[in-house]
Design a protein around this motif. Sequence first.
Motif, short mmCIF file in Angstrom:
data_model
loop_
_atom_site.label_atom_id
_atom_site.label_comp_id
_atom_site.label_asym_id
_atom_site.label_seq_id
_atom_site.Cartn_x
_atom_site.Cartn_y
_atom_site.Cartn_z
N SER A 155 16.77 27.76 28.20
CA SER A 155 15.68 27.48 27.25
C SER A 155 15.83 26.11 26.61
CB SER A 155 15.63 28.56 26.17
OG SER A 155 15.29 29.81 26.72
N ASP A 156 17.07 25.71 26.33
CA ASP A 156 17.30 24.39 25.74
C ASP A 156 16.78 23.29 26.67
OD1 ASP A 156 18.59 25.36 23.45
OD2 ASP A 156 20.51 25.46 24.49
N LEU A 157 17.03 23.43 27.96
CA LEU A 157 16.63 22.41 28.92
C LEU A 157 15.12 22.43 29.15
CD1 LEU A 157 19.53 22.58 31.54
CD2 LEU A 157 19.41 21.38 29.37
N ILE A 158 14.54 23.61 29.20
CA ILE A 158 13.09 23.70 29.35
C ILE A 158 12.38 23.11 28.13
CG2 ILE A 158 11.13 25.29 29.49
CD1 ILE A 158 12.76 27.05 31.32
N ASN A 159 12.91 23.38 26.94
CA ASN A 159 12.30 22.83 25.72
C ASN A 159 12.37 21.31 25.70
OD1 ASN A 159 11.57 25.32 24.69
ND2 ASN A 159 13.48 25.59 23.55
N LYS A 160 13.47 20.76 26.17
CA LYS A 160 13.58 19.30 26.24
C LYS A 160 12.57 18.75 27.24
CE LYS A 160 15.50 16.84 24.43
NZ LYS A 160 15.03 15.96 23.32
N ALA A 161 12.41 19.42 28.36
CA ALA A 161 11.42 18.99 29.35
C ALA A 161 10.01 19.07 28.78
CB ALA A 161 11.53 19.85 30.61
N LYS A 162 9.70 20.11 28.04
CA LYS A 162 8.38 20.24 27.41
C LYS A 162 8.10 19.05 26.52
CE LYS A 162 7.87 25.29 27.15
NZ LYS A 162 7.82 26.45 26.22
N GLU A 163 9.08 18.67 25.73
CA GLU A 163 8.94 17.54 24.81
C GLU A 163 8.65 16.25 25.57
OE1 GLU A 163 12.07 14.82 22.32
OE2 GLU A 163 12.35 17.01 22.23
N LEU A 164 9.38 16.04 26.66
CA LEU A 164 9.24 14.79 27.41
C LEU A 164 7.97 14.76 28.26
CD1 LEU A 164 13.00 14.39 28.38
CD2 LEU A 164 11.73 13.00 26.74
N PHE A 165 7.54 15.93 28.72
CA PHE A 165 6.24 16.02 29.40
C PHE A 165 5.12 15.72 28.40
CE2 PHE A 165 7.90 18.52 33.10
CZ PHE A 165 7.18 17.89 34.10
N ALA A 166 5.23 16.32 27.22
CA ALA A 166 4.16 16.21 26.23
C ALA A 166 3.96 14.79 25.74
CB ALA A 166 4.46 17.13 25.04
N ASN A 167 5.03 14.04 25.54
CA ASN A 167 4.89 12.67 25.03
C ASN A 167 4.73 11.63 26.13
OD1 ASN A 167 7.51 12.12 25.99
ND2 ASN A 167 8.47 12.49 23.99
N GLY A 168 4.65 12.08 27.39
CA GLY A 168 4.38 11.17 28.50
C GLY A 168 5.58 10.40 29.01
N THR A 169 6.77 10.76 28.55
CA THR A 169 7.97 10.04 29.01
C THR A 169 8.23 10.27 30.49
OG1 THR A 169 8.98 10.20 26.82
CG2 THR A 169 10.45 9.76 28.66
N VAL A 170 8.02 11.52 30.96
CA VAL A 170 8.27 11.84 32.37
C VAL A 170 7.09 12.63 32.93
CG1 VAL A 170 10.76 11.98 31.92
CG2 VAL A 170 9.40 14.07 31.89
#
Length: 328
Positions: free
Chosen positions: A7-22
């Motif tokens: 969950s920690d890794l998925i939450n980090k991915a969500k954040e980076l997807f949402a702000n357009g970083t990746v």
Amino acid sequence: MQKITRSDLINKAKELFANGTVNRVLGWKAGEFAYDVTPAVFNSIEDMEKNFVFGDFCNANFSKYLIAETGKSAEKVLVFLKPCDTYSFNQLLTEHRFAREKVYAVGIPCEGMLDIGKIKNLAGDGILEIISGENAVTVKTLYDDDKTLNYADIMVERCLSCKSKKHVAYDELIGEEGDVIDSNRFDEVERIEKMTSDERFAFWQSQLSKCIRCNACRDICPACTCEKCVFDNPKSSVNNKAISDSFEEKMFHIIRAFHVAGRCTDCGECSRVCPQGIPLHLLNRKFIKDINSFYGDYQAGEEEGSRAPLINYTFDDLEPGEAVGRGE
């Protein structure tokens, strides 16, 4: 050390997807079995929530996968890197094998990964489930013969002789940072060095004769990134997929070891993926030990841009004759 969860890794991915970083993630997914974990690219959070896994069998060093993945898009890819992975990451950057600006690297702590081969040797076949505990795992099988195994008995070799819990490259970290470890990783090399020359030859003859030339070691190795390999060249006379004679079975691995000398980060992937269980990492680790002895301590990938002793000539370099009789 705080345990990092899926969950920690998925939450980090969500954040980076949402702000357009990746726009995608290089991570892990389960294969046919829960312990059969394989690298995968996830293009959405929905895909991650469905297929992304993280646990004791996420062994793969993702650094080499970035070579092909960064060539597919101008957008950044998110990659999760364990401490040992970051050394290969830096070494590949030093060799200009991928564009750093196309990667967002998140360092994650690691307390060691498990070896399914060791688990099967101790628990037998027919494994249904492997349940991780604090210091041990419970293995459930088809035969209702549950086994409790200690982590120390079933960890992959490189984790038993881990050189560092410290990340040397990242954009951000999740969890606590570790330290470089005073490792015992050269103990087995020293044991082999103490053999007589005949004993050493017999040891490597017995090991390398198992080779089936599947090329798994070459294909997984972060230091083997040539677009064309001599061992695939039909005109080279060394492109056999099966051993033609006892000389060739040794030549393949010795040439490969020389090829990565001074560049091998000791990630241990070669031994991990070998279907025959050949301790190939010991060849590379012998070279690392000798380089440290002859030229001073050097760790490939510790610092991006560092020049290996074998390509960085100085007037204080060891002369060829001075090496005779040393490092046996």
